[in-house]
Design a protein around this motif. Structure first.
Motif, mmCIF file in Angstrom:
data_model
loop_
_atom_site.group_PDB
_atom_site.id
_atom_site.type_symbol
_atom_site.label_atom_id
_atom_site.label_comp_id
_atom_site.label_asym_id
_atom_site.label_seq_id
_atom_site.Cartn_x
_atom_site.Cartn_y
_atom_site.Cartn_z
ATOM 1 N N ALA A 223 0.827 -1.208 0.000
ATOM 2 C CA ALA A 223 0.000 0.000 0.000
ATOM 3 C C ALA A 223 0.860 1.256 0.000
ATOM 4 C CB ALA A 223 -0.923 -0.011 1.223
ATOM 5 N N GLU A 224 1.920 1.259 0.800
ATOM 6 C CA GLU A 224 2.810 2.420 0.834
ATOM 7 C C GLU A 224 3.518 2.604 -0.502
ATOM 8 O OE1 GLU A 224 3.998 2.898 5.546
ATOM 9 O OE2 GLU A 224 5.457 2.026 4.171
ATOM 10 N N ARG A 225 3.914 1.498 -1.126
ATOM 11 C CA ARG A 225 4.582 1.567 -2.420
ATOM 12 C C ARG A 225 3.643 2.136 -3.490
ATOM 13 N NH1 ARG A 225 5.409 -3.440 -2.906
ATOM 14 N NH2 ARG A 225 7.244 -3.438 -1.566
ATOM 15 N N ASN A 226 2.403 1.680 -3.488
ATOM 16 C CA ASN A 226 1.436 2.167 -4.469
ATOM 17 C C ASN A 226 1.160 3.664 -4.292
ATOM 18 O OD1 ASN A 226 1.140 -0.391 -5.575
ATOM 19 N ND2 ASN A 226 -0.626 -0.911 -4.288
ATOM 20 N N LEU A 227 1.049 4.090 -3.047
ATOM 21 C CA LEU A 227 0.799 5.506 -2.778
ATOM 22 C C LEU A 227 2.000 6.364 -3.180
ATOM 23 C CD1 LEU A 227 -0.982 5.086 0.654
ATOM 24 C CD2 LEU A 227 -1.999 6.142 -1.381
ATOM 25 N N ALA A 228 3.213 5.859 -2.947
ATOM 26 C CA ALA A 228 4.419 6.591 -3.337
ATOM 27 C C ALA A 228 4.465 6.773 -4.857
ATOM 28 C CB ALA A 228 5.659 5.858 -2.851
ATOM 29 N N GLU A 229 4.046 5.751 -5.601
ATOM 30 C CA GLU A 229 4.015 5.830 -7.058
ATOM 31 C C GLU A 229 2.999 6.850 -7.542
ATOM 32 O OE1 GLU A 229 3.247 1.822 -8.233
ATOM 33 O OE2 GLU A 229 5.305 1.144 -7.875
ATOM 34 N N GLN A 230 1.982 7.129 -6.704
ATOM 35 C CA GLN A 230 0.968 8.132 -7.033
ATOM 36 C C GLN A 230 1.398 9.535 -6.588
ATOM 37 O OE1 GLN A 230 -2.815 6.936 -5.315
ATOM 38 N NE2 GLN A 230 -2.416 4.784 -5.796
ATOM 39 N N GLY A 231 2.597 9.624 -6.025
ATOM 40 C CA GLY A 231 3.076 10.901 -5.518
ATOM 41 C C GLY A 231 2.529 11.256 -4.157
ATOM 42 N N ARG A 232 2.079 10.225 -3.405
ATOM 43 C CA ARG A 232 1.512 10.446 -2.065
ATOM 44 C C ARG A 232 2.232 9.550 -1.059
ATOM 45 N NH1 ARG A 232 -4.628 9.298 -2.249
ATOM 46 N NH2 ARG A 232 -4.560 10.440 -0.286
ATOM 47 N N SER A 237 7.490 6.197 7.227
ATOM 48 C CA SER A 237 6.886 4.929 6.847
ATOM 49 C C SER A 237 6.343 4.186 8.055
ATOM 50 C CB SER A 237 7.924 4.053 6.138
ATOM 51 O OG SER A 237 7.457 2.727 5.999
ATOM 52 N N ILE A 238 5.142 3.636 7.904
ATOM 53 C CA ILE A 238 4.553 2.820 8.965
ATOM 54 C C ILE A 238 5.094 1.395 8.905
ATOM 55 C CG2 ILE A 238 2.393 1.784 9.806
ATOM 56 C CD1 ILE A 238 0.972 4.340 8.917
ATOM 57 N N SER A 239 5.180 0.839 7.708
ATOM 58 C CA SER A 239 5.599 -0.560 7.566
ATOM 59 C C SER A 239 7.000 -0.792 8.111
ATOM 60 C CB SER A 239 5.531 -1.000 6.099
ATOM 61 O OG SER A 239 6.415 -0.248 5.283
ATOM 62 N N GLU A 240 7.862 0.206 8.012
ATOM 63 C CA GLU A 240 9.231 0.060 8.519
ATOM 64 C C GLU A 240 9.283 -0.019 10.038
ATOM 65 O OE1 GLU A 240 11.578 3.233 7.010
ATOM 66 O OE2 GLU A 240 11.481 2.546 4.916
ATOM 67 N N ARG A 241 8.210 0.416 10.706
ATOM 68 C CA ARG A 241 8.216 0.493 12.169
ATOM 69 C C ARG A 241 7.271 -0.496 12.836
ATOM 70 N NH1 ARG A 241 9.611 5.168 9.959
ATOM 71 N NH2 ARG A 241 10.921 6.677 11.082
ATOM 72 N N LEU A 242 6.465 -1.203 12.049
ATOM 73 C CA LEU A 242 5.472 -2.095 12.646
ATOM 74 C C LEU A 242 6.078 -3.163 13.546
ATOM 75 C CD1 LEU A 242 2.800 -2.763 9.868
ATOM 76 C CD2 LEU A 242 2.413 -1.793 12.134
ATOM 77 N N ARG A 243 7.253 -3.656 13.183
ATOM 78 C CA ARG A 243 7.896 -4.698 13.991
ATOM 79 C C ARG A 243 8.851 -4.126 15.032
ATOM 80 N NH1 ARG A 243 7.080 -9.711 11.706
ATOM 81 N NH2 ARG A 243 6.298 -9.741 9.571
ATOM 82 N N GLY A 244 8.951 -2.812 15.093
ATOM 83 C CA GLY A 244 9.890 -2.189 16.012
ATOM 84 C C GLY A 244 9.380 -2.160 17.444
ATOM 85 N N PRO A 245 10.255 -1.868 18.396
ATOM 86 C CA PRO A 245 9.872 -1.885 19.816
ATOM 87 C C PRO A 245 8.819 -0.848 20.185
ATOM 88 C CG PRO A 245 12.083 -0.980 19.532
ATOM 89 C CD PRO A 245 11.692 -1.574 18.225
ATOM 90 N N ALA A 246 8.877 0.350 19.590
ATOM 91 C CA ALA A 246 7.913 1.389 19.966
ATOM 92 C C ALA A 246 6.492 0.973 19.601
ATOM 93 C CB ALA A 246 8.274 2.711 19.293
ATOM 94 N N SER A 247 6.326 0.432 18.399
ATOM 95 C CA SER A 247 5.002 -0.032 17.967
ATOM 96 C C SER A 247 4.490 -1.129 18.892
ATOM 97 C CB SER A 247 5.089 -0.558 16.530
ATOM 98 O OG SER A 247 3.875 -1.154 16.135
ATOM 99 N N ARG A 248 5.359 -2.041 19.287
ATOM 100 C CA ARG A 248 4.960 -3.151 20.140
ATOM 101 C C ARG A 248 4.632 -2.667 21.552
ATOM 102 N NH1 ARG A 248 9.141 -7.937 18.445
ATOM 103 N NH2 ARG A 248 7.849 -9.125 19.902
#
Length: 297
Positions: A223-232, A237-248
């Motif tokens: 989803a993030e990749r598709n939005l980036a291709e649309q210029g949005r 990034s959320i996906s880069e942080r989903l597995r990180g300690p702060a998110s958990r």
């Protein structure tokens, strides 16, 4: 809701026909505040299928893909401070005003005892670590309660609408986490231990949740990749942080009062934040409880 209807393309929100808050003359005239919104011939995802991890993989994929797309598009709308959208006027070139963020965590978890300790520990983690300090001065728009209870679907699990926007606000990226019914709140060691033992009582549930987490993470990347291709682009990034300690850690805070014990959750918070276990973690928690009691007295 008006803001999204005028700006979003994939976020299905009910049309808002009328709203009169407490104190308005119209509300006084009828004797109650009220809201008139669009109705749908659908049910909440929670009611249709309480645990989507039980569904076939292709059906899970369709649900999670829609879920991630909605969350990701919301995140393309970002603001310079934390707060809630309190006003939107299309006539004013789409200007929004940002209100202050209420101390929701303190209100929600003010139960005393171990719940209060966990909340106090979370506040200390935010203040004393770098986990919740980003260089970006940009905060995503977030529904803040997009669980299966607030997603309306048809019989084919197509999203009809996302409802209950009362907590929607611009918020730090760390508030995004793997949702129920597949939250990531246990340690990697405990998860792997269960996955390596097919006879373990929790093997089936943990293996299904782990698969759903992986699928959700992949769909968020897509989803993030598709939005980036649309210029949005979604920044940060959320996906880069989903597995990180702060998110958990934030996910743990949200799970208080559920099926998990507050002591176990608080211990996992400490481990993720400071990398300490055993006696060191126990000493830290005892110190936090003393500080909390001093403040209360």
């Amino acid at each position: 809701m008006k803001f999204l209807q005028n700006n979003a393309t994939t976020v299905p929100t009910p049309k808002l026909y009328a709203y009169e808050p407490p104190g308005s003359q119209q509300a006084v005239d009828v004797g109650a505040c009220y809201m008139l919104i669009e109705g749908f011939y659908g049910n909440t995802l929670q009611d249709v299928k309480f645990d989507i991890c039980d569904l076939p993989t292709n059906t899970q994929e369709r649900i999670i893909s829609q879920w991630a797309s909605v969350q990701a598009e919301l995140a393309t709308f970002s603001f310079p401070q934390i707060g809630s959208i309190s006003n939107f006027s299309k006539e004013d070139d789409g200007v929004v005003t940002i209100g202050p963020l209420a101390a929701a965590a303190a209100e929600r978890f003010a139960f005393g005892g171990p719940f209060a300790t966990c909340t106090f520990v979370f506040c200390d983690i935010v203040a004393s670590t770098e986990l919740f300090k980003d260089k970006e001065t940009s905060f995503h728009l977030n529904h803040m309660d997009m669980g299966t209870q607030n997603i309306l679907v048809d019989d084919e699990f197509n999203f009809l609408a996302v409802i209950d926007w009362e907590f929607a606000q611009s918020a730090p990226v760390q508030v995004n986490h793997f949702p129920m019914p597949f939250p990531l709140i246990s340690s990697e060691a405990s998860i792997q231990k269960i996955l390596q033992d097919t006879e373990h009582l929790a093997f089936r549930n943990v293996s299904r949740q782990t698969a759903a987490q992986q699928l959700y993470w992949q769909k968020f990347q897509d989803a993030e990749r598709n939005l980036a291709e649309q210029g949005r682009p979604v920044i940060p990034s959320i996906s880069e942080r989903l597995r990180g300690p702060a998110s958990r850690i934030y996910a743990i805070l949200e799970k208080l009062g559920g099926f998990w014990g507050p002591k176990d959750l608080t211990y996992e918070m400490v481990r993720l934040s400071f990398g300490i276990e055993g006696d060191a973690a126990k000493e830290y928690l005892e110190r936090m409880e003393r500080k909390m009691n001093e403040k209360e007295s």
